[in-house]
Design an enzyme around this catalytic site. Structure first.
Site, mmCIF file in Angstrom:
data_model
loop_
_atom_site.group_PDB
_atom_site.id
_atom_site.type_symbol
_atom_site.label_atom_id
_atom_site.label_comp_id
_atom_site.label_asym_id
_atom_site.label_seq_id
_atom_site.Cartn_x
_atom_site.Cartn_y
_atom_site.Cartn_z
ATOM 1 C CB CYS A 1 -0.953 -0.011 1.195
ATOM 2 S SG CYS A 1 -1.899 -1.517 1.383
ATOM 3 C CG ASP B 1 -6.262 -0.626 -5.630
ATOM 4 O OD1 ASP B 1 -6.857 0.372 -5.170
ATOM 5 O OD2 ASP B 1 -5.161 -1.016 -5.194
ATOM 6 C CG HIS C 1 -5.700 -1.138 -1.906
ATOM 7 N ND1 HIS C 1 -4.620 -0.722 -2.642
ATOM 8 C CD2 HIS C 1 -5.413 -0.839 -0.613
ATOM 9 C CE1 HIS C 1 -3.720 -0.193 -1.827
ATOM 10 N NE2 HIS C 1 -4.181 -0.259 -0.597
#
Length: 296
Positions: A168, A231, A264
């Site tokens: 991330c 995502d 994500h």
């Protein structure tokens, strides 16, 4: 359960954080703000490993804590710097270090955010984002430089064989570090933002520089990118833009794997976003990438 859908944290409406403690996993050190109620995180044994919390000086004089996991024995072992998500040095990141150590690497995870506050136990996403925003590009790069310097003095570390991986927020840092440090030989970025979002303000664009999409020609190590096709914070178009930049700049060995059905955070086994098939395949690719370069 909660779900973190964007690299730098949630936007309004993404999720509501429960104020109820989520049982024993919180006390085991998993990030409160993103922990799924039904999470069954992977737990990697420390058998055959040496693990410890260390500190070493950063360029700004701060005593930087880091978690180290490595095979027991003299080494020297190829080393991998592990860059956390926005939640810092919580149990998931420590377990990633142990997974790498069980694969033969000396893994080091610096605590980039604790100059301000440890974000791991917090449920307030606004406060977490404030803490993360305080970790500037130069501070983070300085912390990585300090990690490289400290590790070079450890007899168990092979400072000539260095990798870096991150998740991330840390995925973006991986691209930046691979462009900055000649000492890094291999890199793997998990769903780090590649370019500003379409809604980013000029201030946000400036604060996020340098963006990976602008660094393709500066990469000093091959980067394996691992991204999710679903995502919400990293559009597929920016992945394709990055691929095109890598090809245009002749970034040999760098590539991006896009998992079409993955959201994500698909590697984060303590979150609702976890996708075992994509996570397992991505980890296999990471080890193959590192083994080919760092164990040759």
């Amino acid at each position: 359960m909660t779900a973190l859908t964007r690299p730098e944290g949630a936007e309004p409406g993404d999720f509501n954080v429960s104020r109820r403690l989520l049982g024993g996993l919180v006390f085991a050190g998993y990030a409160t703000a993103a922990l799924a109620q039904d999470a069954r995180p992977i737990t990697t044994s420390s058998d055959g490993l040496a693990t410890e919390i260390v500190t070493y000086p950063a360029p700004d004089g701060f005593d930087l804590p880091a978690y180290v996991a490595r095979p027991a024995g003299d080494g020297p072992f190829p080393m991998v710097i592990v860059v956390s998500e926005i939640f810092g040095l919580h149990e998931y990141i420590r377990d990633v270090c142990r997974r790498l150590a069980q694969a033969g690497y000396a893994a080091i995870a610096p605590a980039f955010f604790v100059r301000v506050e440890d974000p791991a136990p917090l449920a307030d996403m606004q406060r977490i984002q404030q803490i993360v925003a305080a970790a500037t590009y130069e501070q983070v790069m300085g912390d990585i430089a300090a990690t490289l310097d400290w590790a070079s003095g450890q007899l168990w570390a092979n400072a000539d064989k260095v990798g870096i991986t991150g998740f991330c927020w840390g995925g973006k840092v991986v691209w930046q570090a691979a462009a900055r440090f000649a000492a890094i030989d291999a890199a793997a970025a998990w769903y780090g933002r590649l370019a500003p979002s379409a809604s980013a303000t000029p201030e946000q664009i400036a604060a996020g520089r340098p963006w990976p999409v602008d660094l393709a020609g500066d990469l000093k190590a091959p980067v394996l990118g691992l991204y999710g096709g679903q995502d919400q914070g990293i559009p597929n178009a920016t992945v394709e833009t990055m691929r095109a930049a890598l090809a245009r700049e002749g970034a040999r060995g760098s590539d991006i794997r896009l998992y079409p059905d993955a959201p994500h955070g698909f590697h984060a086994d303590y979150r609702a976003s976890y996708r075992p098939e994509a996570a397992t395949d991505g980890w296999r690719r990471l080890l193959a990438h590192f083994d080919a370069i760092l164990k040759s």
